[in-house]
Design a protein around this motif. Sequence first.
Motif, PDB file in Angstrom:
ATOM      1  N   ILE A  58      -6.678   1.379   7.981  1.00  0.00           N
ATOM      2  CA  ILE A  58      -6.925   1.401   6.533  1.00  0.00           C
ATOM      3  C   ILE A  58      -8.369   1.778   6.206  1.00  0.00           C
ATOM      4  CG2 ILE A  58      -5.011  -0.183   6.064  1.00  0.00           C
ATOM      5  CD1 ILE A  58      -7.212  -2.259   5.209  1.00  0.00           C
ATOM      6  N   THR A  59      -9.283   1.574   7.153  1.00  0.00           N
ATOM      7  CA  THR A  59     -10.647   2.064   6.947  1.00  0.00           C
ATOM      8  C   THR A  59     -10.625   3.589   6.825  1.00  0.00           C
ATOM      9  OG1 THR A  59     -11.628   0.188   8.123  1.00  0.00           O
ATOM     10  CG2 THR A  59     -12.989   2.161   7.896  1.00  0.00           C
ATOM     11  N   GLY A  60      -9.857   4.232   7.694  1.00  0.00           N
ATOM     12  CA  GLY A  60      -9.714   5.680   7.609  1.00  0.00           C
ATOM     13  C   GLY A  60      -9.058   6.124   6.304  1.00  0.00           C
ATOM     14  N   LEU A  97       0.832  -1.200   0.000  1.00  0.00           N
ATOM     15  CA  LEU A  97       0.000   0.000   0.000  1.00  0.00           C
ATOM     16  C   LEU A  97       0.869   1.254   0.000  1.00  0.00           C
ATOM     17  CD1 LEU A  97      -2.765   1.373   0.171  1.00  0.00           C
ATOM     18  CD2 LEU A  97      -2.683   1.001   2.664  1.00  0.00           C
ATOM     19  N   LEU A  98       1.937   1.251   0.786  1.00  0.00           N
ATOM     20  CA  LEU A  98       2.858   2.379   0.805  1.00  0.00           C
ATOM     21  C   LEU A  98       3.437   2.628  -0.589  1.00  0.00           C
ATOM     22  CD1 LEU A  98       4.499   4.552   2.335  1.00  0.00           C
ATOM     23  CD2 LEU A  98       6.130   2.753   2.934  1.00  0.00           C
ATOM     24  N   LEU A 126       1.267   7.067  -6.504  1.00  0.00           N
ATOM     25  CA  LEU A 126       0.182   8.019  -6.717  1.00  0.00           C
ATOM     26  C   LEU A 126       0.622   9.436  -6.350  1.00  0.00           C
ATOM     27  CD1 LEU A 126      -2.719   8.700  -7.474  1.00  0.00           C
ATOM     28  CD2 LEU A 126      -3.416   7.932  -5.190  1.00  0.00           C
ATOM     29  N   TYR A 127       1.365   9.570  -5.267  1.00  0.00           N
ATOM     30  CA  TYR A 127       1.912  10.866  -4.869  1.00  0.00           C
ATOM     31  C   TYR A 127       2.770  11.443  -5.990  1.00  0.00           C
ATOM     32  CZ  TYR A 127       5.153  14.074  -2.544  1.00  0.00           C
ATOM     33  OH  TYR A 127       5.933  15.161  -2.208  1.00  0.00           O
ATOM     34  N   THR A 128       3.651  10.623  -6.542  1.00  0.00           N
ATOM     35  CA  THR A 128       4.549  11.079  -7.606  1.00  0.00           C
ATOM     36  C   THR A 128       3.759  11.485  -8.846  1.00  0.00           C
ATOM     37  OG1 THR A 128       6.313   9.668  -6.753  1.00  0.00           O
ATOM     38  CG2 THR A 128       6.523  10.413  -9.038  1.00  0.00           C
ATOM     39  N   GLN A 141      -2.061  15.832   0.878  1.00  0.00           N
ATOM     40  CA  GLN A 141      -2.790  14.787   1.597  1.00  0.00           C
ATOM     41  C   GLN A 141      -2.078  13.452   1.471  1.00  0.00           C
ATOM     42  OE1 GLN A 141      -6.898  15.716  -0.141  1.00  0.00           O
ATOM     43  NE2 GLN A 141      -7.368  14.779   1.834  1.00  0.00           N
ATOM     44  N   LEU A 142      -1.617  13.133   0.269  1.00  0.00           N
ATOM     45  CA  LEU A 142      -0.920  11.871   0.043  1.00  0.00           C
ATOM     46  C   LEU A 142       0.385  11.813   0.817  1.00  0.00           C
ATOM     47  CD1 LEU A 142      -1.655  11.525  -3.766  1.00  0.00           C
ATOM     48  CD2 LEU A 142      -2.558  10.056  -1.941  1.00  0.00           C
ATOM     49  N   ASP A 143       1.064  12.945   0.952  1.00  0.00           N
ATOM     50  CA  ASP A 143       2.301  12.990   1.725  1.00  0.00           C
ATOM     51  C   ASP A 143       2.038  12.587   3.177  1.00  0.00           C
ATOM     52  OD1 ASP A 143       5.153  13.685   2.017  1.00  0.00           O
ATOM     53  OD2 ASP A 143       4.397  15.368   3.212  1.00  0.00           O
ATOM     54  N   GLU A 144       0.952  13.068   3.743  1.00  0.00           N
ATOM     55  CA  GLU A 144       0.590  12.701   5.119  1.00  0.00           C
ATOM     56  C   GLU A 144       0.258  11.215   5.221  1.00  0.00           C
ATOM     57  OE1 GLU A 144      -2.363  15.293   6.851  1.00  0.00           O
ATOM     58  OE2 GLU A 144      -1.353  17.071   6.066  1.00  0.00           O
ATOM     59  N   ILE A 145      -0.441  10.685   4.220  1.00  0.00           N
ATOM     60  CA  ILE A 145      -0.781   9.261   4.202  1.00  0.00           C
ATOM     61  C   ILE A 145       0.486   8.418   4.168  1.00  0.00           C
ATOM     62  CG2 ILE A 145      -1.767   7.426   2.757  1.00  0.00           C
ATOM     63  CD1 ILE A 145      -3.993   9.458   1.983  1.00  0.00           C
ATOM     64  N   ILE A 146       1.424   8.806   3.309  1.00  0.00           N
ATOM     65  CA  ILE A 146       2.674   8.057   3.163  1.00  0.00           C
ATOM     66  C   ILE A 146       3.412   7.984   4.493  1.00  0.00           C
ATOM     67  CG2 ILE A 146       4.996   8.206   2.141  1.00  0.00           C
ATOM     68  CD1 ILE A 146       3.521   9.304  -0.419  1.00  0.00           C
TER      69      ILE A 146
END
Length: 157
Positions: A138-140, A22-23, A29-31, A58-63
Amino acid sequence: MEPHIGIKEIHLADAAHFLAKLLADEYLLYTKTRNAHWNIEGPDFYNKHLFFEAQYNQLDEIIDSLAERIRTLGHYAPGTLKQFLQLSQLTEESRQTNQSSGYISELLADHQSIIISLRENIDYLATQLKDFGTSDFITGLMETHEKMAWMLRAHLK
């Protein structure tokens, strides 16, 4: 020191492996979102430039939270482009034009792919691996991606 958090070592490894894949998806996706931010052209340039910036933030925070969750489970997070490309289910895309609708369609497809993967693994993590924390985590993430996908879809109408 190994974590002793009530989850079998093999289950921790399985959960960490899922999170590593997932990471990799999130990083790819971030890139791709950064690429859209940098290279967007057209009459809607400025608005989409800002929109893509908000999404990659947002994706940066997820990563970061994903890598930290992997470490919480006692495993190392992948951190090289080679590892990410090997682990990711997403693909790099080479486009002919830099119009917003092309970027948005591509990014939307990737978000939806991640949403499906997350949805398919929520119960597995909770019931089979007894990792309710990762299942909740992962639900979040799924809810965040659903909102991001909605924002992308809204631009295509």
